[in-house]
Design an enzyme around this catalytic site. Structure first.
Site, mmCIF file in Angstrom:
data_model
loop_
_atom_site.group_PDB
_atom_site.id
_atom_site.type_symbol
_atom_site.label_atom_id
_atom_site.label_comp_id
_atom_site.label_asym_id
_atom_site.label_seq_id
_atom_site.Cartn_x
_atom_site.Cartn_y
_atom_site.Cartn_z
ATOM 1 N N ASP A 165 3.068 48.112 33.334
ATOM 2 C CA ASP A 165 3.187 48.422 31.900
ATOM 3 C C ASP A 165 1.887 48.813 31.200
ATOM 4 O O ASP A 165 0.866 48.137 31.365
ATOM 5 C CB ASP A 165 3.693 47.190 31.132
ATOM 6 C CG ASP A 165 4.833 46.487 31.802
ATOM 7 O OD1 ASP A 165 5.347 46.985 32.812
ATOM 8 O OD2 ASP A 165 5.202 45.413 31.310
ATOM 9 N N ARG A 173 8.558 36.853 26.750
ATOM 10 C CA ARG A 173 7.295 37.528 27.056
ATOM 11 C C ARG A 173 7.175 38.872 26.342
ATOM 12 O O ARG A 173 8.111 39.385 25.779
ATOM 13 C CB ARG A 173 7.136 37.711 28.563
ATOM 14 C CG ARG A 173 8.232 38.499 29.236
ATOM 15 C CD ARG A 173 7.918 38.623 30.738
ATOM 16 N NE ARG A 173 8.986 39.290 31.441
ATOM 17 C CZ ARG A 173 10.019 38.688 32.010
ATOM 18 N NH1 ARG A 173 10.128 37.376 31.963
ATOM 19 N NH2 ARG A 173 10.952 39.386 32.638
ATOM 20 N N ASP A 174 5.980 39.424 26.450
ATOM 21 C CA ASP A 174 5.642 40.773 25.992
ATOM 22 C C ASP A 174 5.565 40.862 24.463
ATOM 23 O O ASP A 174 6.255 41.674 23.823
ATOM 24 C CB ASP A 174 6.626 41.816 26.545
ATOM 25 C CG ASP A 174 6.826 41.678 28.048
ATOM 26 O OD1 ASP A 174 5.932 41.082 28.689
ATOM 27 O OD2 ASP A 174 7.849 42.129 28.571
HETATM 28 C C1 FRU Z 1 7.765 44.706 32.586
HETATM 29 C C2 FRU Z 1 7.217 43.347 32.949
HETATM 30 C C3 FRU Z 1 6.947 42.525 31.719
HETATM 31 C C4 FRU Z 1 5.873 41.560 32.175
HETATM 32 C C5 FRU Z 1 5.072 42.425 33.093
HETATM 33 C C6 FRU Z 1 4.461 41.690 34.250
HETATM 34 O O1 FRU Z 1 7.578 45.665 33.561
HETATM 35 O O2 FRU Z 1 8.109 42.683 33.820
HETATM 36 O O3 FRU Z 1 8.092 41.896 31.188
HETATM 37 O O4 FRU Z 1 5.132 41.089 31.109
HETATM 38 O O5 FRU Z 1 5.942 43.427 33.590
HETATM 39 O O6 FRU Z 1 3.609 42.515 34.971
#
Ligand code: FRU
Length: 681
Positions: free
Chosen positions: A236, A360-361
């Site tokens: 990402d 997350r994120d």
């Molecule tokens: C999305 C993801 C996110 C996570 C990250 C880990 O591609 O799975 O949800 O934060 O990649 O690398």
């Protein structure tokens, strides 16, 4: 004033001959050199296992390569192996992943070149094909697998040892997942360089990677104008922001291998959202508590907090290595110089209720409705993806505001990488999902009242296969810019044989199209990548085509005059040779635009489609960015199709329009060679 070099003029004639010059052009046919007595010229015995057994090969260690490893099996769970001839050596077939062992070829006189197909796991220390010199047992060259069963061809320059007695060893010292290696079709001399159809293999493999310098030109699959990790893995895009006038791009990053692993944030910055200069890693995981600890810095975002570059990220803790820990929390780190970051401080230490699928994120934004900081966080529960919402006045103390919105169960159980922003009078929500094994970048357009988002329309952001984890920001000019991971969790990554994997998409400007869809166009500064004048044709019924040329990166623009086009299907073949092509096909009667990678080369093979609407004047404009291992198609109505493609042959660089059952009228068409987006460190 542009700081980029003024475009150089390239004539059509020059372009037609500018096809890359094979580095192997001076390979001499290998004759029986001064081979030591008893040494066989012409390569190992049974070089493709097509005797159906291990004739000529000796199991010198372990059980990984028993006779049962020689197989005719042509497909595995992920598709075809793409082996050559009747048989190949499938390292899994004899004794699975846990078996280890070594298989040794007959001795032969080293030719000037050796090539072979390799498949199986990636581990340069424990899983590899080696060229070994008989006289002193020295390993001269090594190559590991692509972490995929499907074969990729590796080409070795072995001229330094010409005529010396050598042999190949297939070494498997790895147990557990992907603990096997596949080998087929060892070729020597001129046949190592050229396929039976006369086409020249691209020079892939770890022996061909520059080691001393960050040279982004050497690898034929290395994108020239897309951000990639020099070595290692990215996924990402994170923390995209314009800060003190400069655009910043962070990436989920695992420096130690071209595989996902303990996550870091790689960091790049540049003046225009197109050209990138690599900066030191911004955030790194804590030291591992155990050898398998995968704790790390997961995805997040960045904002300018009164002059301080502030990032909010997911602190991921591997509970197998840290029993009792909370797996996902939100932390904040800051930088005053845009390079070095303070250690992170946890600001949300527990997920809110109803976050069983994940939490997350974090994506932070300044909410224009009340002037406060808001944060959306990806989540899911009970089979439905959702987005959690928080509010803050200082980016440290956060109050939970509830669920912003959630899915109905048909759009994935966990929504990753949410992003909420106003656009052209509406609000847009981006989120990434996994639905029945397919990764999708979704969006919704709707209304937001400061606490809840109500979707009025749903869509898929990019009709291609390789856009995921999109993240956007408002730049200083007020544009909504977006970039995405130009891969997804299902994609094959043949570039792993060169030690790297993953690329970020071109930055794109988002807009709402008149019919309410979320549209995108390449960021305007992409014009600065031009390395020559466009080669243009106008008002023509097109025949013939162009070549991508030495850089293997170009922009193709075409305005189709649909009124004057009598053919129903119009085709633009890209990266094309007699053996392979990436095919863009427009069908007038249905308005379907298809990007077909089924014959593109290595990698994922699929046909991706989207629907496009011609303009009121009866034209359809295509703006196509072709890089060494990607194609991004933009249409005049804001649709996009993105796919990674990995051609096998050097000759696969033709660009040609064709029409079936009628003629194709182009108002205009042009090909502009594009240069590198890499700024010196
Ligand atoms: C999305 C993801 C996110 C996570 C990250 C880990 O591609 O799975 O949800 O934060 O990649 O690398």
């Amino acid at each position: 004033m542009s700081r980029w070099k003024a475009p150089r003029t390239i004539s059509v004639a020059a372009l037609l001959v500018a096809a890359s010059v094979p580095i192997s052009a001076n390979v001499t046919a290998d004759v029986a050199h001064a081979a030591p007595p008893g040494t066989r010229a012409g390569g190992p015995v049974n070089p493709g296992f097509d005797t159906g057994d291990l004739t000529g090969w000796t199991v010198t260690e372990g059980t990984a390569f028993g006779p049962a490893a020689v197989t005719t099996t042509d497909t595995y769970w992920g598709g075809p192996f793409h082996h050559r001839g009747s048989h190949h050596l499938w390292g899994f077939a004899a004794a699975g992943d846990d078996a280890t062992g070594t298989l040794t070829s007959s001795t032969f006189a080293a030719p000037s070149r050796i090539s072979f197909l390799v498949g199986g796991g990636w581990d340069p220390e424990r899983l590899y094909v080696a060229l070994v010199r008989d006289s002193d047992g020295r390993t001269l060259l090594k190559q590991t697998g692509p972490e995929d069963e499907a074969y990729v061809r590796i080409l070795w320059d072995t001229s330094a040892w010409l005529g010396q007695a050598v042999h190949l060893e297939v070494v498997d010292r790895k147990t557990g997942g992907w603990g096997h290696l596949n080998l087929d079709d060892v070729r020597t001399g001129d046949a190592a360089v050229r396929d039976d159809n006369g086409l020249t293999f691209r020079t892939l493999g770890q022996a061909n990677q520059p080691t001393a310098t960050r040279d982004f030109t050497a690898d034929p699959l290395r994108p020239q104008f897309h951000y990639t990790p020099y070595q290692g893995w990215i996924n990402d895009p994170n923390g995209v922001v314009q800060w003190r006038g400069r655009h910043h791009l962070f990436s989920q990053y695992h420096p130690d291998s071209p595989l996902w692993g303990p996550m870091h944030w790689a960091h790049a910055e540049g003046p225009d959202a197109v050209h990138w200069r690599e900066l030191p890693v911004a955030l790194a995981p804590p030291p591992r508590a155990t050898p398998t600890d995968i704790s790390g810095i997961f995805s997040g975002s960045a904002v300018d907090d009164g002059g301080t570059l502030t990032v909010a990220y997911t602190k991921f803790t591997d509970t197998a290595a840290h029993p009792g820990a909370t797996p996902e929390t939100v932390a904040v780190a800051t930088s005053t110089d845009g390079v070095a970051f303070t250690p992170g401080t946890e600001v949300i230490t527990q997920a809110p209720p109803g976050s069983s699928a994940g939490f997350r994120d974090p994506k932070v934004f300044r909410d224009p409705l009340d002037g406060r900081w808001k944060m959306v966080v990806g989540s899911g529960d009970g089979g439905r993806g959702k987005v959690q919402l928080y509010a803050s006045d200082d980016l440290r103390s956060w109050t939970y505001s509830g669920v912003l919105t959630e899915g109905d169960g048909t759009t994935g159980a966990m929504w990753e990488c949410p992003d909420l922003f106003p656009l052209d009078g509406k609000w847009v929500l981006l989120y990434s999902t996994n639905e029945g094994g397919r990764s999708l970048q979704r969006y919704a357009v709707g209304a937001y009242d400061g606490g809840r988002f109500t979707a009025e329309r749903h869509g898929v952001l990019d009709g291609g296969g390789d856009v995921y984890a999109a993240q956007s920001y408002r730049d200083d000019a007020g544009r909504r810019l977006m970039t995405a991971w130009m891969s997804d969790w299902n994609v094959k990554e043949p570039t792993r044989v060169g030690g790297w994997a993953g690329a970020q998409s071109l930055h794109r400007e988002l807009f709402l199209s008149p019919d309410g869809r979320l549209g995108q166009r390449p960021v305007a500064a992409a014009d600065s990548l031009a390395q020559g004048r466009p080669v243009t044709v106008t008002g023509k019924t097109v025949k013939g085509g162009w070549r991508l040329g030495r850089g293997d990166a170009a922009r193709v623009k075409a305005v189709l005059d649909l009124g004057g086009t009598t053919a129903d299907t119009v085709t633009l073949r890209l990266k094309a040779s007699a053996a392979e092509a990436t095919v863009l096909r427009y069908e007038k009667s249905t308005g379907t635009l298809a990007l077909d990678t089924t014959g593109a080369g290595y990698g994922t093979r699929a046909t991706y489609t989207t629907h496009v609407r011609p303009g009121a004047d009866g034209t359809l404009a295509l703006d196509v960015f072709v890089d060494r291992s990607s194609v991004e198609v933009f249409t005049s109505d804001g649709a996009a199709l993105t796919a990674r493609v990995y051609p096998r042959y050097r000759e696969s660089d033709a660009v040609e329009f064709t029409a079936e059952g009628g003629r194709l009228l182009l108002r205009s068409a042009s090909l502009t060679p594009l240069g590198s987006a890499v700024l010196p460190d």
